[in-house]
Design an enzyme around this catalytic site. Structure first.
Site, PDB file in Angstrom:
ATOM      1  N   LYS A 264       5.598 -10.909   4.160  1.00 52.16           N
ATOM      2  CA  LYS A 264       4.321 -10.303   3.774  1.00 52.16           C
ATOM      3  C   LYS A 264       4.386  -9.962   2.283  1.00 52.16           C
ATOM      4  CE  LYS A 264       1.649  -5.966   4.360  1.00 52.16           C
ATOM      5  NZ  LYS A 264       1.406  -4.744   5.131  1.00 52.16           N
ATOM      6  N   ASP A 269      -1.796  -2.743  -1.642  1.00 49.96           N
ATOM      7  CA  ASP A 269      -2.603  -2.530  -0.437  1.00 49.96           C
ATOM      8  C   ASP A 269      -3.406  -1.241  -0.590  1.00 49.96           C
ATOM      9  OD1 ASP A 269      -3.684  -2.309   2.074  1.00 49.96           O
ATOM     10  OD2 ASP A 269      -1.774  -1.934   3.114  1.00 49.96           O
ATOM     11  N   LYS A 276      -7.360   3.606   2.021  1.00 48.03           N
ATOM     12  CA  LYS A 276      -6.289   4.578   2.239  1.00 48.03           C
ATOM     13  C   LYS A 276      -6.603   5.855   1.467  1.00 48.03           C
ATOM     14  CE  LYS A 276      -2.329   1.423   2.771  1.00 48.03           C
ATOM     15  NZ  LYS A 276      -1.948   1.793   4.136  1.00 48.03           N
ATOM     16  N   ASP A 287       4.219  -3.132  -1.030  1.00 46.87           N
ATOM     17  CA  ASP A 287       3.758  -3.834   0.168  1.00 46.87           C
ATOM     18  C   ASP A 287       4.039  -5.348   0.113  1.00 46.87           C
ATOM     19  OD1 ASP A 287       2.821  -3.251   2.684  1.00 46.87           O
ATOM     20  OD2 ASP A 287       0.720  -3.654   2.184  1.00 46.87           O
ATOM     21  N   ASP A 346      -7.246  -2.145   6.776  1.00 56.04           N
ATOM     22  CA  ASP A 346      -5.921  -1.708   6.324  1.00 56.04           C
ATOM     23  C   ASP A 346      -4.810  -2.317   7.188  1.00 56.04           C
ATOM     24  OD1 ASP A 346      -4.093  -0.441   4.757  1.00 56.04           O
ATOM     25  OD2 ASP A 346      -4.354   1.551   5.680  1.00 56.04           O
ATOM     26  N   GLU A 348      -3.939  -5.270   7.358  1.00 58.07           N
ATOM     27  CA  GLU A 348      -4.118  -6.587   6.727  1.00 58.07           C
ATOM     28  C   GLU A 348      -2.860  -7.435   6.767  1.00 58.07           C
ATOM     29  OE1 GLU A 348      -3.082  -3.990   5.168  1.00 58.07           O
ATOM     30  OE2 GLU A 348      -1.455  -4.884   4.029  1.00 58.07           O
ATOM     31  N   ARG A 350      -0.751  -8.114   9.096  1.00 60.79           N
ATOM     32  CA  ARG A 350      -0.674  -8.986  10.269  1.00 60.79           C
ATOM     33  C   ARG A 350      -1.622 -10.177  10.143  1.00 60.79           C
ATOM     34  NH1 ARG A 350      -2.001  -4.100  14.173  1.00 60.79           N
ATOM     35  NH2 ARG A 350      -0.918  -3.071  12.466  1.00 60.79           N
TER      36      ARG A 350
HETATM   37  N1  BES Z   1       1.215  -1.525   4.263  1.00 66.35           N
HETATM   38  C1  BES Z   1       0.816  -0.706   5.338  1.00 66.35           C
HETATM   39  C2  BES Z   1       1.998  -0.124   6.132  1.00 66.35           C
HETATM   40  C3  BES Z   1       2.847   0.901   5.434  1.00 66.35           C
HETATM   41  C4  BES Z   1       2.530   2.247   5.529  1.00 66.35           C
HETATM   42  C5  BES Z   1       3.972   0.526   4.746  1.00 66.35           C
HETATM   43  C6  BES Z   1       3.330   3.183   4.927  1.00 66.35           C
HETATM   44  C7  BES Z   1       4.776   1.470   4.134  1.00 66.35           C
HETATM   45  C8  BES Z   1       4.451   2.806   4.222  1.00 66.35           C
HETATM   46  C9  BES Z   1      -0.042  -1.505   6.320  1.00 66.35           C
HETATM   47  O1  BES Z   1      -0.797  -2.512   5.776  1.00 66.35           O
HETATM   48  C10 BES Z   1      -0.989  -0.535   6.961  1.00 66.35           C
HETATM   49  O2  BES Z   1      -1.738   0.051   6.261  1.00 66.35           O
HETATM   50  N2  BES Z   1      -0.898  -0.387   8.275  1.00 66.35           N
HETATM   51  C11 BES Z   1      -1.718   0.513   9.006  1.00 66.35           C
HETATM   52  C12 BES Z   1      -2.066  -0.142  10.308  1.00 66.35           C
HETATM   53  C13 BES Z   1      -3.081   0.618  11.113  1.00 66.35           C
HETATM   54  C14 BES Z   1      -4.412   0.618  10.409  1.00 66.35           C
HETATM   55  C15 BES Z   1      -3.184  -0.026  12.471  1.00 66.35           C
HETATM   56  C16 BES Z   1      -0.924   1.794   9.254  1.00 66.35           C
HETATM   57  O3  BES Z   1       0.273   1.705   9.498  1.00 66.35           O
HETATM   58  O4  BES Z   1      -1.510   2.857   9.139  1.00 66.35           O
HETATM   59 ZN    ZN Z   2      -0.045  -3.387   4.002  1.00 66.90          ZN
HETATM   60 ZN    ZN Z   3      -2.689  -1.846   5.064  1.00 66.09          ZN
END
Ligand code: BES
Ligand code: ZN
Ligand code: ZN
Length: 497
Positions: A264, A269, A276, A287, A346, A348, A350
């Site tokens: 990824k 992000d 966010k 990210d 968010d 994204e 996946r």
């Molecule tokens: N890049 C983030 C995950 C992340 C969060 C990495 C904190 C490192 C530290 C990812 O893209 C994301 O935002 N995931 C969401 C998914 C949710 C919306 C289902 C998350 O983990 O909140």
């Molecule tokens: Zn992300």
């Molecule tokens: Zn995200």
């Protein structure tokens, strides 16, 4: 700073500062290490009476001839682990450096043989080279560097070739880790998708001459129907990129195992329309850590002549907001023809991975390993210290875990259960991109990804959201910034199977 070997003791004896070690088992402080003359110094014996050789206990003294010597305690030999040792070397290296020597001589013969000699040299090199890293390109005043050389001394001349080889191999790994730490730490306004792909291309052309490189631009990504990746890129000022690297070992046959590494690569992000909050957005330059991690492992494995066919595929874009950006409720059909209801922009990572995992599957590798800073839920489940592993093949997951254990990196398996697969189904599309909020977020993300893995391919997914940065508990990682963790696990897997 370079790390060199010395077998006749000349360079070692000329070093400004010497480090020798004792274990607690050698209670008698008159212990004679390899630098006997120095250690027999009477002042040292007197002053050192209180010195027990406890783990990380140090004793520094100036010998009569003006030499500065640090004695490092390693505790009890039988209790010493590779990771304890790696940490101890890292710490002593940092404190030795603070004394501003030009050269440090390391008395390797004083080390307890709790592992074989090659491993002692390997870990010592690794600890020093990883501790040496810094990211200071944006500082006007940089910290002055006085240290030029670390000399690892042993009298054992018959190990010369083997130890030189050990150091070269370790250097290929630590250099690769430090290269990707630079990528990860780079600012996201500088390292946008187009620039990131260019930097990888430059590194490949300079250092991996036997690797084929293909970089897909937006038009080519469209031709591949990678609409899920494109949906993440929709609000971006920059084009997306898919980097595709191929390494084929000499003497490869149709039976040679093929590993595909997928990463990824979100250069930033913001969350997109599912924006966010400010505090969570900070740090989202990391990210792209998954793509950097698999690239680092690929790079190290190629340099160390992996016997396997290796493919490395990186899905690169940022996740930004403008009037063209994908909105929640959008339904997008990706490369595999699976439709996805995007309920949260968010989630994204996946979406990007779905298309690149499908692209990787088309190459029909035996194994796919992906790495991604995929879920915040991973930090809730396993903290910042432990990497999550999930997948579709118990034996393969075990071999990845085994590799992590061999390189002293923390990894823990989480399950994917039918209920969580069900949770990712949408009523109006084949899948949705989020599961039930607050429930098994790391595993539901993996349950989503699983749909994009081709038949008969063993797959392991690594969620590195926690371990990717700021590992202050590890002295050989910068307390803030990219850790470079998991490269060693993957390199081990890709070179030893
Ligand atoms: N890049 C983030 C995950 C992340 C969060 C990495 C904190 C490192 C530290 C990812 O893209 C994301 O935002 N995931 C969401 C998914 C949710 C919306 C289902 C998350 O983990 O909140
Ligand atoms: Zn992300
Ligand atoms: Zn995200």
């Amino acid at each position: 700073m370079k790390i060199t070997l010395d077998f006749d003791g000349k360079n070692f004896h000329n070093a400004d500062l010497k480090i020798t070690t004792v274990t607690k088992d050698k209670k008698d402080i008159s212990y004679k290490g390899n630098i006997e003359e120095v250690l027999e110094n009477r002042d040292f014996l007197k002053a050192g009476r209180e010195f027990k050789g406890d783990k990380n206990e140090t004793f520094t003294f100036d010998a009569e001839n003006g030499e500065k010597v640090i004695v490092l305690g390693l505790g009890e030999k039988d209790k010493l682990t590779s990771e304890d040792f790696r940490k101890a070397i890292s710490k002593i290296y940092t404190s030795a450096k603070s004394l501003k020597p030009k050269t440090i001589g390391f008395d390797m013969d004083s080390l307890p043989k709790f592992v074989d000699t090659k491993s002692l040299f390997h870990i010592t090199h690794e600890a020093i080279a990883l501790t040496e890293y810094k990211f200071d390109k944006y500082l006007k005043t940089k910290k002055e560097e006085t240290l030029k050389e670390v000399i690892l001394y042993t009298h054992d001349k018959k190990l010369k070739n083997a130890l030189q080889d050990t150091l070269t191999k370790s250097e290929n790994v630590t250099n690769s880790i430090n290269v990707i730490r630079d990528f990860i730490n780079e600012a996201p306004n500088v390292l946008h998708s187009e620039e990131y792909a260019k930097r990888i291309e430059k590194d490949v052309k300079e250092n991996l001459k036997n690797v084929k490189i293909k970089i897909l631009n937006k038009a080519e990504i469209k031709k591949e129907k990678m609409n899920l990746l494109l949906s993440v890129n929709a609000g971006s000022a920059y084009e997306p990129r898919v980097v595709h690297l191929t390494y084929t070992p000499k003497n490869a046959t149709s039976k040679t195992k093929h590993y595909a590494l997928v990463g990824k690569g979100l250069t930033f992000d913001s969350g997109g329309y599912s924006l966010k909050p400010a505090a969570s957005m900070m740090g989202m330059k990391f990210d792209m850590g998954g793509s950097a991690t698999v690239y680092g492992a690929f790079r190290a494995a190629v340099l160390n002549k992996s016997p396997y066919k290796l493919t490395c595929i990186l899905g690169i874009t940022d996740n930004m907001v403008n009037s063209l950006a994908t909105m929640p409720d959008a339904i997008v059909t990706g490369r595999k023809g699976i439709s996805v209801e995007i309920l949260n922009t968010d989630a994204e990572g996946r979406l990007v991975l779905a298309d690149v995992l499908d692209y990787a599957s088309s190459l029909k590798p035996n194994f796919i390993i992906d790495a991604a800073t995929l879920t915040g839920a991973c930090l809730v489940a396993l903290g910042i210290e432990v990497c999550a592993v999930l997948g579709n093949d118990k034996k393969f997951i075990d071999s990845v875990k085994n590799s992590a254990e061999k390189t002293s990196e923390y990894m823990w398996e989480l399950p994917i259960i039918p209920e969580w697969r069900e949770d990712m189904k949408s009523k109006i599309a084949d899948l949705k991109n989020i599961g039930t909020p607050g429930r098994a977020g790391t595993a539901t993300a993996a349950a989503f990804l699983e749909n994009f893995i081709g038949e008969n391919i063993s797959w392991a997914h690594l969620d590195i959201a926690g371990v990717c940065d700021s590992q202050a508990h590890l002295p050989y990682c910068p307390p803030k910034g990219a850790s470079g963790l998991i490269v060693r696990t993957l390199h081990n897997l890709l070179t030893n199977g």
